[in-house]
Design a protein around this motif. Sequence first.
Motif, PDB file in Angstrom:
ATOM      1  N   THR A  44      54.600  47.907  23.677  1.00  0.00           N
ATOM      2  CA  THR A  44      54.697  46.448  23.810  1.00  0.00           C
ATOM      3  C   THR A  44      53.856  45.883  24.950  1.00  0.00           C
ATOM      4  O   THR A  44      53.891  44.689  25.192  1.00  0.00           O
ATOM      5  N   GLY A  45      53.122  46.737  25.678  1.00  0.00           N
ATOM      6  CA  GLY A  45      52.216  46.258  26.714  1.00  0.00           C
ATOM      7  C   GLY A  45      52.760  46.287  28.127  1.00  0.00           C
ATOM      8  O   GLY A  45      52.223  45.618  29.003  1.00  0.00           O
ATOM      9  N   LYS A  46      53.797  47.069  28.367  1.00  0.00           N
ATOM     10  CA  LYS A  46      54.384  47.124  29.721  1.00  0.00           C
ATOM     11  C   LYS A  46      53.370  47.640  30.739  1.00  0.00           C
ATOM     12  O   LYS A  46      53.185  47.047  31.794  1.00  0.00           O
ATOM     13  N   THR A  47      52.709  48.736  30.427  1.00  0.00           N
ATOM     14  CA  THR A  47      51.745  49.320  31.359  1.00  0.00           C
ATOM     15  C   THR A  47      50.558  48.393  31.557  1.00  0.00           C
ATOM     16  O   THR A  47      50.080  48.212  32.681  1.00  0.00           O
ATOM     17  N   THR A  48      50.096  47.777  30.497  1.00  0.00           N
ATOM     18  CA  THR A  48      48.967  46.849  30.606  1.00  0.00           C
ATOM     19  C   THR A  48      49.317  45.678  31.510  1.00  0.00           C
ATOM     20  O   THR A  48      48.522  45.293  32.381  1.00  0.00           O
ATOM     21  N   LEU A  49      50.509  45.113  31.337  1.00  0.00           N
ATOM     22  CA  LEU A  49      50.932  44.010  32.208  1.00  0.00           C
ATOM     23  C   LEU A  49      51.078  44.476  33.656  1.00  0.00           C
ATOM     24  O   LEU A  49      50.673  43.761  34.585  1.00  0.00           O
ATOM     25  N   ALA A  50      51.627  45.661  33.859  1.00  0.00           N
ATOM     26  CA  ALA A  50      51.801  46.177  35.216  1.00  0.00           C
ATOM     27  C   ALA A  50      50.454  46.410  35.887  1.00  0.00           C
ATOM     28  O   ALA A  50      50.271  46.084  37.065  1.00  0.00           O
ATOM     29  N   ARG A  51      49.493  46.943  35.153  1.00  0.00           N
ATOM     30  CA  ARG A  51      48.171  47.178  35.724  1.00  0.00           C
ATOM     31  C   ARG A  51      47.461  45.860  36.015  1.00  0.00           C
ATOM     32  O   ARG A  51      46.772  45.737  37.030  1.00  0.00           O
ATOM     33  N   ALA A  52      47.618  44.860  35.152  1.00  0.00           N
ATOM     34  CA  ALA A  52      47.026  43.548  35.408  1.00  0.00           C
ATOM     35  C   ALA A  52      47.653  42.912  36.647  1.00  0.00           C
ATOM     36  O   ALA A  52      46.954  42.300  37.460  1.00  0.00           O
ATOM     37  N   CYS A  53      48.959  43.068  36.815  1.00  0.00           N
ATOM     38  CA  CYS A  53      49.645  42.565  38.017  1.00  0.00           C
ATOM     39  C   CYS A  53      49.100  43.236  39.267  1.00  0.00           C
ATOM     40  O   CYS A  53      48.828  42.577  40.270  1.00  0.00           O
ATOM     41  N   ALA A  54      48.967  44.557  39.206  1.00  0.00           N
ATOM     42  CA  ALA A  54      48.465  45.299  40.360  1.00  0.00           C
ATOM     43  C   ALA A  54      47.056  44.853  40.721  1.00  0.00           C
ATOM     44  O   ALA A  54      46.736  44.657  41.898  1.00  0.00           O
ATOM     45  N   LYS A  55      46.226  44.662  39.716  1.00  0.00           N
ATOM     46  CA  LYS A  55      44.858  44.206  39.983  1.00  0.00           C
ATOM     47  C   LYS A  55      44.863  42.806  40.575  1.00  0.00           C
ATOM     48  O   LYS A  55      44.106  42.507  41.503  1.00  0.00           O
ATOM     49  N   GLU A  56      45.713  41.942  40.074  1.00  0.00           N
ATOM     50  CA  GLU A  56      45.826  40.573  40.588  1.00  0.00           C
ATOM     51  C   GLU A  56      46.269  40.572  42.054  1.00  0.00           C
ATOM     52  O   GLU A  56      45.866  39.710  42.825  1.00  0.00           O
ATOM     53  N   MET A  57      47.076  41.562  42.444  1.00  0.00           N
ATOM     54  CA  MET A  57      47.546  41.653  43.827  1.00  0.00           C
ATOM     55  C   MET A  57      46.570  42.409  44.722  1.00  0.00           C
ATOM     56  O   MET A  57      46.821  42.588  45.905  1.00  0.00           O
ATOM     57  N   GLY A  58      45.455  42.885  44.152  1.00  0.00           N
ATOM     58  CA  GLY A  58      44.437  43.541  44.956  1.00  0.00           C
ATOM     59  C   GLY A  58      44.595  45.035  45.105  1.00  0.00           C
ATOM     60  O   GLY A  58      44.144  45.613  46.087  1.00  0.00           O
ATOM     61  N   CYS A  59      45.208  45.686  44.152  1.00  0.00           N
ATOM     62  CA  CYS A  59      45.446  47.130  44.229  1.00  0.00           C
ATOM     63  C   CYS A  59      44.450  47.920  43.384  1.00  0.00           C
ATOM     64  O   CYS A  59      44.786  48.957  42.817  1.00  0.00           O
ATOM     65  N   ASP A  60      43.206  47.480  43.296  1.00  0.00           N
ATOM     66  CA  ASP A  60      42.213  48.152  42.457  1.00  0.00           C
ATOM     67  C   ASP A  60      41.998  49.599  42.864  1.00  0.00           C
ATOM     68  O   ASP A  60      41.892  50.489  42.024  1.00  0.00           O
ATOM     69  N   ASP A  61      41.916  49.871  44.176  1.00  0.00           N
ATOM     70  CA  ASP A  61      41.682  51.237  44.635  1.00  0.00           C
ATOM     71  C   ASP A  61      42.847  52.148  44.270  1.00  0.00           C
ATOM     72  O   ASP A  61      42.655  53.293  43.898  1.00  0.00           O
ATOM     73  N   LEU A  62      44.062  51.647  44.378  1.00  0.00           N
ATOM     74  CA  LEU A  62      45.236  52.437  44.022  1.00  0.00           C
ATOM     75  C   LEU A  62      45.217  52.777  42.538  1.00  0.00           C
ATOM     76  O   LEU A  62      45.490  53.911  42.149  1.00  0.00           O
ATOM     77  N   LEU A  63      44.870  51.805  41.698  1.00  0.00           N
ATOM     78  CA  LEU A  63      44.813  52.066  40.260  1.00  0.00           C
ATOM     79  C   LEU A  63      43.774  53.122  39.932  1.00  0.00           C
ATOM     80  O   LEU A  63      44.004  53.989  39.089  1.00  0.00           O
ATOM     81  N   GLN A  64      42.627  53.080  40.601  1.00  0.00           N
ATOM     82  CA  GLN A  64      41.588  54.092  40.351  1.00  0.00           C
ATOM     83  C   GLN A  64      42.071  55.472  40.797  1.00  0.00           C
ATOM     84  O   GLN A  64      41.855  56.465  40.122  1.00  0.00           O
ATOM     85  N   TRP A  65      42.769  55.538  41.924  1.00  0.00           N
ATOM     86  CA  TRP A  65      43.312  56.808  42.422  1.00  0.00           C
ATOM     87  C   TRP A  65      44.324  57.381  41.431  1.00  0.00           C
ATOM     88  O   TRP A  65      44.318  58.561  41.135  1.00  0.00           O
ATOM     89  N   ILE A  66      45.203  56.525  40.916  1.00  0.00           N
ATOM     90  CA  ILE A  66      46.197  56.971  39.937  1.00  0.00           C
ATOM     91  C   ILE A  66      45.505  57.506  38.695  1.00  0.00           C
ATOM     92  O   ILE A  66      45.855  58.565  38.179  1.00  0.00           O
ATOM     93  N   TYR A  67      44.475  56.795  38.216  1.00  0.00           N
ATOM     94  CA  TYR A  67      43.768  57.240  37.023  1.00  0.00           C
ATOM     95  C   TYR A  67      43.059  58.583  37.284  1.00  0.00           C
ATOM     96  O   TYR A  67      43.132  59.500  36.478  1.00  0.00           O
ATOM     97  N   ASP A  68      42.391  58.704  38.423  1.00  0.00           N
ATOM     98  CA  ASP A  68      41.657  59.928  38.743  1.00  0.00           C
ATOM     99  C   ASP A  68      42.578  61.133  38.888  1.00  0.00           C
ATOM    100  O   ASP A  68      42.204  62.258  38.561  1.00  0.00           O
ATOM    101  N   ASN A  69      43.795  60.900  39.393  1.00  0.00           N
ATOM    102  CA  ASN A  69      44.733  62.000  39.619  1.00  0.00           C
ATOM    103  C   ASN A  69      45.747  62.173  38.497  1.00  0.00           C
ATOM    104  O   ASN A  69      46.689  62.939  38.620  1.00  0.00           O
ATOM    105  N   LYS A  70      45.558  61.458  37.395  1.00  0.00           N
ATOM    106  CA  LYS A  70      46.394  61.583  36.186  1.00  0.00           C
ATOM    107  C   LYS A  70      47.870  61.399  36.456  1.00  0.00           C
ATOM    108  O   LYS A  70      48.715  62.092  35.929  1.00  0.00           O
ATOM    109  N   ILE A  71      48.201  60.445  37.321  1.00  0.00           N
ATOM    110  CA  ILE A  71      49.612  60.155  37.627  1.00  0.00           C
ATOM    111  C   ILE A  71      50.098  59.085  36.694  1.00  0.00           C
ATOM    112  O   ILE A  71      49.475  58.140  36.409  1.00  0.00           O
TER     113      ILE A  71
END
Length: 71
Positions: A44-71
């Motif tokens: 239903t888009g929970k992760t997509t909304l959460a990632r958009a929220c994180a990006k809106e709050m300025g957490c781009d580096d954290l999102l990239q780290w999570i993606y790179d480390n498969k968390i």
Amino acid sequence: MELYNKYRPDSFDKILGNDLAVKSLKSELEANHHVFLVTGPSGTGKTTLARACAKEMGCDDLLQWIYDNKI
């Protein structure tokens, strides 16, 4: 890169079909409320909304780290 990450919307403007959820989250972010509980059935888009929220709050580096480390 997995297809769900390659084609996942990366901002609120690109999210389709969840207008009420996007509008609600945008207004909460503008009011400086930064704690959210996103629930619902899978797909239903929970992760997509959460990632958009994180990006809106300025957490781009954290999102990239999570993606790179498969968390």
